[in-house]
Design a protein around this motif. Sequence first.
Motif, mmCIF file in Angstrom:
data_model
loop_
_atom_site.group_PDB
_atom_site.id
_atom_site.type_symbol
_atom_site.label_atom_id
_atom_site.label_comp_id
_atom_site.label_asym_id
_atom_site.label_seq_id
_atom_site.Cartn_x
_atom_site.Cartn_y
_atom_site.Cartn_z
ATOM 1 N N PHE A 150 -3.476 -1.694 -8.901
ATOM 2 C CA PHE A 150 -3.859 -2.318 -7.506
ATOM 3 C C PHE A 150 -4.893 -3.187 -7.507
ATOM 4 O O PHE A 150 -5.894 -2.913 -7.903
ATOM 5 C CB PHE A 150 -4.055 -1.362 -6.405
ATOM 6 N N VAL A 202 -2.459 8.440 -4.363
ATOM 7 C CA VAL A 202 -2.303 7.350 -5.441
ATOM 8 C C VAL A 202 -3.124 7.616 -6.589
ATOM 9 O O VAL A 202 -2.375 6.916 -7.632
ATOM 10 C CB VAL A 202 -3.225 6.189 -4.493
ATOM 11 N N HIS A 203 -3.907 8.364 -7.139
ATOM 12 C CA HIS A 203 -4.427 9.005 -8.329
ATOM 13 C C HIS A 203 -3.341 9.439 -9.150
ATOM 14 O O HIS A 203 -3.665 9.365 -10.307
ATOM 15 C CB HIS A 203 -5.737 9.287 -7.910
ATOM 16 N N PHE A 224 -7.335 -5.705 -5.284
ATOM 17 C CA PHE A 224 -7.372 -5.743 -3.849
ATOM 18 C C PHE A 224 -7.656 -7.356 -3.571
ATOM 19 O O PHE A 224 -8.131 -8.153 -4.392
ATOM 20 C CB PHE A 224 -8.356 -5.225 -3.395
ATOM 21 N N LEU A 284 -1.527 4.416 -1.222
ATOM 22 C CA LEU A 284 -2.807 4.139 -0.140
ATOM 23 C C LEU A 284 -2.387 4.470 1.026
ATOM 24 O O LEU A 284 -3.246 4.605 1.936
ATOM 25 C CB LEU A 284 -3.281 2.856 -0.403
ATOM 26 N N HIS A 303 -9.969 -8.672 -1.884
ATOM 27 C CA HIS A 303 -11.525 -9.046 -2.209
ATOM 28 C C HIS A 303 -12.012 -8.528 -3.352
ATOM 29 O O HIS A 303 -13.064 -8.038 -3.484
ATOM 30 C CB HIS A 303 -12.177 -8.630 -0.897
ATOM 31 N N VAL A 328 -0.697 3.303 -10.744
ATOM 32 C CA VAL A 328 -0.286 2.032 -10.467
ATOM 33 C C VAL A 328 -1.451 1.067 -10.415
ATOM 34 O O VAL A 328 -2.687 1.350 -10.344
ATOM 35 C CB VAL A 328 0.052 1.831 -8.733
ATOM 36 N N ARG A 344 0.806 -1.008 -0.163
ATOM 37 C CA ARG A 344 -0.016 -0.062 0.000
ATOM 38 C C ARG A 344 0.778 1.157 0.116
ATOM 39 O O ARG A 344 0.519 2.220 -0.598
ATOM 40 C CB ARG A 344 -1.114 -0.116 1.118
ATOM 41 N N ALA A 380 -7.402 -3.157 -13.489
ATOM 42 C CA ALA A 380 -6.086 -2.690 -13.332
ATOM 43 C C ALA A 380 -5.045 -2.404 -14.318
ATOM 44 O O ALA A 380 -4.483 -1.430 -14.385
ATOM 45 C CB ALA A 380 -5.268 -3.484 -12.183
#
Lengths: 301, 376
Positions: free
Chosen positions: B78, B71-72, B80, B51, B82, B76, B46, B150
């Motif tokens: 990412f 982050v934006h 997750f 993040l 879930h 990258v 992260r 992603a």
Amino acid sequence: MSPPIDHSLLDPPRLPFEPLLQRNAVITEQPWVRWLLTTAALAFLMVFLLLPLVSVFTEALRGGFKLYWESLKTPDALAAIRLTLTVAAIAVPLNLVFGVAAAWAVTKFEFRGKLFLITLIDLPFSVSPVVSGLIYVLMFGAQGWFGPWLAAHDIHIIFAVPGIVLATMFVTFPFIARELIPLMQEQGTDDEQAALSLGANGWQAFWHVTVPNIKWGLLYGVLLCNARAMGEFGAVSVVSGHIRGETNTMPLHVEILYNEYNFVAAFAVASLLAGLALITLALKSLLEARHGAELSASHRH
Amino acid sequence: MDIRIRHIHKSFGGFPALVDVNLDIRSGELIALLGPSGSGKTTLLRVIAGLEFPDYGEILFGAENMARKPVHERRVGFVFQHYALFKHMSVLDNIAFGLRVRPRSWRPGEAQIRRKAVELLDLVQLGGLERRYPHQLSGGQKQRVALARALAIEPRVLLLDEPFGALDAKVRKDLRRWLRELHERTGYTTVFVTHDQEEALELADRVVIMNRGCLEQVGTVDEVYEHPRTPFVFDFLGGTNVLDAEMHGRKVFLRGAEQPLVTDVIHPDGPADLYVRPGDLRLADPGSPGIDVHVTAVQRTGPIVRASAKLLANGTGISIELPHLHHDAARFHAGATLRLKMMQFCVYPRAASVHAHPITDAPEPTAAQSQERTRA
Ligand SMILES: Nc1ncnc2c1ncn2[C@@H]1O[C@H](COP(=O)(O)OP(=O)(O)OP(=O)(O)O)[C@@H](O)[C@H]1O
Ligand SMILES: [Mg+2]
């Protein structure tokens, strides 16, 4: 040789439908016990809830439909309806914005005093509406903290529409925030983080990801907030001053008419409020049935 | 895109989640972050993504320091654990999201966005499912959609948090192989988190082993397996037997062995721990040195025979594994007394087992490294 089958791409085979166990000895009682309990519950609901509701409409229509219509058409009644709609039209959107902002702050960020904020949001629920009204009189009334200053600048809050809007907002604030906080807590921040990592800015993440995720919960909160905003009596009664045709909302108007023994007119206006309640109830049930999964857990069936 | 991580520290309310992390990730590399639960793998991922912000340190994407960029702005990809797919959007809209939120000046046209999304869907082998919604997909399918989403933004680095964590063993194996192929085809610099050592060893070019916020060792699969730098790494990559030993010069004296073992590297004299994997123990040739054990139990699990034994000298428990078709397998039975030899082992001074010190991925090895490995 055929290429190997990629099992992760295939849907699992459908299982034949089999009814689940229908009767469960632990939660099933003798027929007469069930019958008795159900009847008792129904009878209670009839006497204490349905009967009064029906009587509102029968009382309102006792003098016939024409008289009903006439009593709704009086200038005072129309002014009360207009004021109630105006107040709701201001208070509900503002509470929508504040409620979403509060829920957003509470659920998506970590900060000191968060628990205090959550408790504060609940305050209007735990304090008597009359007290909420009195708070505003204390602040903005002629003898209140800001009273002299307001009087000097000829701004009227108490015994005027702004006071009614403020009192209504105070009383109805928790509805939207309370509905959204558990929902947004449950959803977590993964979706928003995913949106941000894909290059969305905060506003895009909110608008394209958060709002669709909470829309049904939001609608539910707005519905309850609106019903209460239109029906609020206590707080509004304190700040309104009961000036007919000017600061009288529908619930206040009903009381005035009733105290003047003008029963038909009183019940006619009351029937509108009852109608609003029924519509709210119907929409609420519809939301729960259709989108139960997207409301916060406490409303699921 | 080369990524260099320099002196990253990150703590959560006083708890150090990352301690002086240094890591170089080469362009196009597939790296696994491996470690026990709570070792800081997710936190490191992260921090790379933006993040989470480090308390201290630099993260260089090429020559650009990204440590303070949100982050934006990092571009990258990412994925997750879930999946975090947008429930109210179809598969196609999910994949197109990253392109649609671009500022108008460099957003491709709608037709181009759709074409790209469909292309990506084919790449992850889900062609034809673009109209489905996330709740109509299986776990493995969701995982692929998340990956395609992603990839749509052509990320400078692809970060995956336990990409197969929520899937069953069979799907996991398939996806693992598939991800490896995909990586070879697309060449994205990729970092993934796992706590499954088999997964890390099978999939990654290099493995980063983490423990309590520190990097214990960074290396190729062979390096970390054959030359574990610390007892922790040795222990984490498969079963371990730990035996009492005593160092004198190049000689390792083991209780129960009449002759010392010889190592190539010099250790300080004194007590030491000898680490040997259950699979590296075999019957000694007649007449040659070894350790004598008494077999207490033998159990076969699938293709592997596992024996439990006790050292004759001091009763230390020891476990042995060998393939069931091995010609020695028959001689392992409860009650047998056998002499074993160690095919390979590691010796660590006793102090090293107690506290594992942080190491870095810096090019020159530090003098403090006190590891050595020897063949018997
Ligand atoms: N937001 C947070 N607030 C406080 N502590 C945190 C937070 N995130 C992580 N930690 C702590 O930091 C440490 C490292 O957490 P991290 O999630 O990186 O572990 P991990 O290696 O990914 O473990 P796992 O394999 O269980 O996912 C843990 O001890 C955790 O409790
Ligand atoms: Mg984790």
